[in-house]
Design an enzyme around this catalytic site. Structure first.
Site, PDB file in Angstrom:
ATOM      1  N   ILE A  18      22.065  27.189  60.754  1.00 18.62           N
ATOM      2  CA  ILE A  18      22.825  26.860  59.546  1.00 18.62           C
ATOM      3  C   ILE A  18      21.943  25.998  58.625  1.00 18.62           C
ATOM      4  CG2 ILE A  18      24.812  25.561  58.663  1.00 18.62           C
ATOM      5  CD1 ILE A  18      26.303  26.429  61.289  1.00 18.62           C
ATOM      6  N   VAL A  63      16.714  12.861  68.069  1.00 22.09           N
ATOM      7  CA  VAL A  63      17.694  11.830  67.698  1.00 22.09           C
ATOM      8  C   VAL A  63      18.123  10.925  68.858  1.00 22.09           C
ATOM      9  CG1 VAL A  63      18.585  13.051  65.666  1.00 22.09           C
ATOM     10  CG2 VAL A  63      19.675  13.417  67.904  1.00 22.09           C
ATOM     11  N   ALA A  93      25.170  19.601  74.191  1.00 18.00           N
ATOM     12  CA  ALA A  93      25.806  19.163  75.437  1.00 18.00           C
ATOM     13  C   ALA A  93      25.073  19.885  76.561  1.00 18.00           C
ATOM     14  CB  ALA A  93      27.284  19.537  75.437  1.00 18.00           C
ATOM     15  N   TYR A 153      34.864  24.854  74.810  1.00 16.41           N
ATOM     16  CA  TYR A 153      34.124  23.947  73.919  1.00 16.41           C
ATOM     17  C   TYR A 153      34.097  22.526  74.525  1.00 16.41           C
ATOM     18  CZ  TYR A 153      32.025  22.445  69.498  1.00 16.41           C
ATOM     19  OH  TYR A 153      31.165  21.967  68.539  1.00 16.41           O
ATOM     20  N   LYS A 160      32.767  16.167  68.743  1.00 16.08           N
ATOM     21  CA  LYS A 160      33.050  16.469  67.327  1.00 16.08           C
ATOM     22  C   LYS A 160      34.199  15.603  66.799  1.00 16.08           C
ATOM     23  CE  LYS A 160      29.993  19.789  66.458  1.00 16.08           C
ATOM     24  NZ  LYS A 160      28.766  19.472  65.697  1.00 16.08           N
TER      25      LYS A 160
HETATM   26  P1  NAD Z   1      21.103  25.651  65.930  1.00 12.60           P
HETATM   27  O1  NAD Z   1      20.837  25.771  67.398  1.00 12.60           O
HETATM   28  O2  NAD Z   1      20.270  26.422  65.023  1.00 12.60           O
HETATM   29  O3  NAD Z   1      21.065  24.111  65.509  1.00 12.60           O
HETATM   30  C1  NAD Z   1      21.284  23.033  66.411  1.00 12.60           C
HETATM   31  C2  NAD Z   1      20.140  22.064  66.223  1.00 12.60           C
HETATM   32  O4  NAD Z   1      20.326  20.872  66.988  1.00 12.60           O
HETATM   33  C3  NAD Z   1      18.782  22.654  66.661  1.00 12.60           C
HETATM   34  O5  NAD Z   1      17.895  22.670  65.573  1.00 12.60           O
HETATM   35  C4  NAD Z   1      18.320  21.692  67.718  1.00 12.60           C
HETATM   36  O6  NAD Z   1      16.932  21.518  67.733  1.00 12.60           O
HETATM   37  C5  NAD Z   1      19.035  20.432  67.287  1.00 12.60           C
HETATM   38  N1  NAD Z   1      19.025  19.394  68.327  1.00 12.60           N
HETATM   39  C6  NAD Z   1      19.558  19.439  69.576  1.00 12.60           C
HETATM   40  N2  NAD Z   1      19.260  18.307  70.238  1.00 12.60           N
HETATM   41  C7  NAD Z   1      18.535  17.531  69.392  1.00 12.60           C
HETATM   42  C8  NAD Z   1      17.926  16.249  69.497  1.00 12.60           C
HETATM   43  N3  NAD Z   1      17.993  15.520  70.632  1.00 12.60           N
HETATM   44  N4  NAD Z   1      17.255  15.757  68.431  1.00 12.60           N
HETATM   45  C9  NAD Z   1      17.158  16.475  67.298  1.00 12.60           C
HETATM   46  N5  NAD Z   1      17.714  17.707  67.123  1.00 12.60           N
HETATM   47  C10 NAD Z   1      18.384  18.206  68.166  1.00 12.60           C
HETATM   48  O7  NAD Z   1      22.651  26.044  65.764  1.00 12.60           O
HETATM   49  P2  NAD Z   1      23.657  25.899  64.526  1.00 12.60           P
HETATM   50  O8  NAD Z   1      24.788  26.767  64.864  1.00 12.60           O
HETATM   51  O9  NAD Z   1      22.943  26.043  63.261  1.00 12.60           O
HETATM   52  O10 NAD Z   1      24.189  24.389  64.701  1.00 12.60           O
HETATM   53  C11 NAD Z   1      24.091  23.394  63.710  1.00 12.60           C
HETATM   54  C12 NAD Z   1      25.358  22.563  63.637  1.00 12.60           C
HETATM   55  O11 NAD Z   1      26.434  23.389  63.229  1.00 12.60           O
HETATM   56  C13 NAD Z   1      25.781  21.920  64.956  1.00 12.60           C
HETATM   57  O12 NAD Z   1      26.270  20.612  64.702  1.00 12.60           O
HETATM   58  C14 NAD Z   1      26.921  22.800  65.406  1.00 12.60           C
HETATM   59  O13 NAD Z   1      27.845  22.096  66.215  1.00 12.60           O
HETATM   60  C15 NAD Z   1      27.537  23.138  64.063  1.00 12.60           C
HETATM   61  N6  NAD Z   1      28.439  24.293  64.076  1.00 12.60           N
HETATM   62  C16 NAD Z   1      27.985  25.513  64.502  1.00 12.60           C
HETATM   63  C17 NAD Z   1      28.864  26.595  64.535  1.00 12.60           C
HETATM   64  C18 NAD Z   1      28.443  27.940  65.064  1.00 12.60           C
HETATM   65  O14 NAD Z   1      29.316  28.724  65.436  1.00 12.60           O
HETATM   66  N7  NAD Z   1      27.152  28.254  65.100  1.00 12.60           N
HETATM   67  C19 NAD Z   1      30.188  26.425  64.099  1.00 12.60           C
HETATM   68  C20 NAD Z   1      30.612  25.163  63.654  1.00 12.60           C
HETATM   69  C21 NAD Z   1      29.711  24.105  63.658  1.00 12.60           C
HETATM   70  O1  0WE Z   2      28.770  23.252  68.364  1.00 15.80           O
HETATM   71  C1  0WE Z   2      28.628  24.373  68.779  1.00 15.80           C
HETATM   72  C2  0WE Z   2      27.746  24.650  69.981  1.00 15.80           C
HETATM   73  C3  0WE Z   2      26.922  23.468  70.327  1.00 15.80           C
HETATM   74  C4  0WE Z   2      26.168  23.555  71.616  1.00 15.80           C
HETATM   75  C5  0WE Z   2      25.704  24.744  72.165  1.00 15.80           C
HETATM   76  C6  0WE Z   2      24.980  24.713  73.350  1.00 15.80           C
HETATM   77  C7  0WE Z   2      24.493  25.954  74.038  1.00 15.80           C
HETATM   78  C8  0WE Z   2      23.295  25.696  74.914  1.00 15.80           C
HETATM   79  C9  0WE Z   2      25.926  22.380  72.263  1.00 15.80           C
HETATM   80  N1  0WE Z   2      25.228  22.326  73.419  1.00 15.80           N
HETATM   81  C10 0WE Z   2      24.750  23.462  73.955  1.00 15.80           C
HETATM   82  N2  0WE Z   2      24.038  23.357  75.129  1.00 15.80           N
HETATM   83  C11 0WE Z   2      23.363  24.397  75.656  1.00 15.80           C
HETATM   84  O2  0WE Z   2      22.749  24.253  76.736  1.00 15.80           O
HETATM   85  N3  0WE Z   2      29.315  25.402  68.177  1.00 15.80           N
HETATM   86  C12 0WE Z   2      30.307  25.068  67.181  1.00 15.80           C
HETATM   87  C13 0WE Z   2      29.164  26.822  68.525  1.00 15.80           C
HETATM   88  C14 0WE Z   2      30.223  27.165  69.505  1.00 15.80           C
HETATM   89  O3  0WE Z   2      30.100  26.838  70.814  1.00 15.80           O
HETATM   90  C15 0WE Z   2      31.259  27.249  71.449  1.00 15.80           C
HETATM   91  C16 0WE Z   2      32.122  27.820  70.522  1.00 15.80           C
HETATM   92  C17 0WE Z   2      31.465  27.765  69.256  1.00 15.80           C
HETATM   93  C18 0WE Z   2      31.993  28.225  67.954  1.00 15.80           C
HETATM   94  C19 0WE Z   2      31.629  27.140  72.777  1.00 15.80           C
HETATM   95  C20 0WE Z   2      32.860  27.638  73.190  1.00 15.80           C
HETATM   96  C21 0WE Z   2      33.720  28.217  72.259  1.00 15.80           C
HETATM   97  C22 0WE Z   2      33.359  28.322  70.917  1.00 15.80           C
END
Ligand code: NAD
Ligand code: 0WE
Length: 259
Positions: A18, A63, A93, A153, A160
């Site tokens: 994102i 972070v 997580a 989740y 969150k």
């Molecule tokens: P993504 O995996 O591309 O981004 C997650 C990022 O977190 C990665 O760049 C990873 O390097 C970074 N990260 C993890 N541990 C870290 C640390 N210790 N220090 C620095 N960076 C760290 O996936 P995304 O879907 O783009 O996720 C971005 C945000 O959007 C997250 O907060 C996620 O919860 C939120 N989000 C995602 C979705 C979805 O469905 N993909 C939906 C709602 C919210």
């Molecule tokens: O925030 C998230 C996912 C964040 C995430 C994903 C992983 C996968 C790999 C955090 N930690 C980890 N650790 C890992 O080892 N989302 C909003 C995406 C997401 O995750 C889900 C969702 C959605 C949407 C999990 C269950 C149900 C829906």
């Protein structure tokens, strides 16, 4: 609208992130951006992406490390002197805490999820504040699992919830400095963070059938709203959580019972 604004973006891991859609939109709108990576593996993927958008300001920032965060802001202070925005797009997580039952969550797993996914926003806001001399805007990414039970989740939902509450307390605290703090809550998107989540594809399909707009959310849908929050168009908004989920959060009835 965002011409000349200096924005720090944390959370680009690859082209599907994102945060990457946000980086490209900001670049297209004339902003100056800095990107960060958590470790060497991510640095390898980030470097060529940064080049693609002619971004020379790439810094390390895990972070969980106070010294990484301190070094990031000293570098920014030296290179830029001031800052207008921060985009926090980070969550993590332990994989084992996204499996099994929530009641089994370990103390360490709980700490890790809250540290990386929620506390990091507070830590970044504290340092960013000193550089936001003419006010600023901080935007983070949250998910519906903070306020509703989304099966599997789990501890991320708790993280969150803490993140969204942190947005409100930071908004109140930093308002006197004209720093706004908001969260964007996207529907499910197939990114790295979603890979490995069991049945994610099925979830996307059901989401598109159920959501009022009858489609999934794209990274660009989210990026446009993040740009709005970084711009002066949102000057009167702080402490809000905005759903970018095609209306999914409105629903009070499940697919099987509405058919
Ligand atoms: P993504 O995996 O591309 O981004 C997650 C990022 O977190 C990665 O760049 C990873 O390097 C970074 N990260 C993890 N541990 C870290 C640390 N210790 N220090 C620095 N960076 C760290 O996936 P995304 O879907 O783009 O996720 C971005 C945000 O959007 C997250 O907060 C996620 O919860 C939120 N989000 C995602 C979705 C979805 O469905 N993909 C939906 C709602 C919210
Ligand atoms: O925030 C998230 C996912 C964040 C995430 C994903 C992983 C996968 C790999 C955090 N930690 C980890 N650790 C890992 O080892 N989302 C909003 C995406 C997401 O995750 C889900 C969702 C959605 C949407 C999990 C269950 C149900 C829906």
């Amino acid at each position: 609208m965002l011409e000349g604004k200096k924005v720090l973006i944390l959370g680009v891991a690859n082209q599907k992130s994102i945060a990457w859609a946000v980086a490209k939109s900001l670049k297209n709108r004339g902003a100056q951006i800095a990107l960060t990576y958590a470790n060497e593996a991510i640095e390898k993927r980030l470097r060529p992406l940064a080049e693609e958008i002619e971004c020379e300001d790439v810094f390390r920032c895990d972070v969980t490390s106070d010294s990484d965060i301190d070094n990031l802001f000293s570098s920014l202070s030296y290179k830029w002197g001031s800052l207008d925005g921060i985009v926090h797009s980070i969550a993590y997580a332990e994989a084992e805490d996204l499996k099994g039952r929530f009641v089994e969550t370990s103390r360490e797993g709980f700490k890790t999820a809250l540290d990386i996914s929620a506390y990091s926003l507070v830590a970044l806001a504290r340092r960013g504040r000193d550089l936001m001399k003419e006010g600023g805007s901080i935007v983070t990414m949250t998910y519906l699992g903070s306020v509703r039970v989304v099966p599997s989740y789990k501890v991320m939902g708790v993280a969150k919830a803490a993140l969204e509450a942190s947005v409100r307390y930071l908004a109140d605290d930093l308002g006197t400095e004209n720093i706004r703090v908001n969260a964007v809550s996207p529907g499910p998107i197939k990114t790295l963070a979603a890979s490995g989540i069991p049945k994610f594809r099925e979830m996307l399909k059901e989401f598109a059938e159920m959501a009022p707009l009858k489609r999934n959310v794209s990274q660009d849908d989210v990026a446009k709203v993040v740009c709005f929050y970084l711009s002066d168009e949102s000057s009167g908004i702080t402490g809000e959580v905005t759903y970018v989920d095609c209306g999914f959060n409105l629903l009070g009835i499940s697919k099987s019972s509405s058919e």
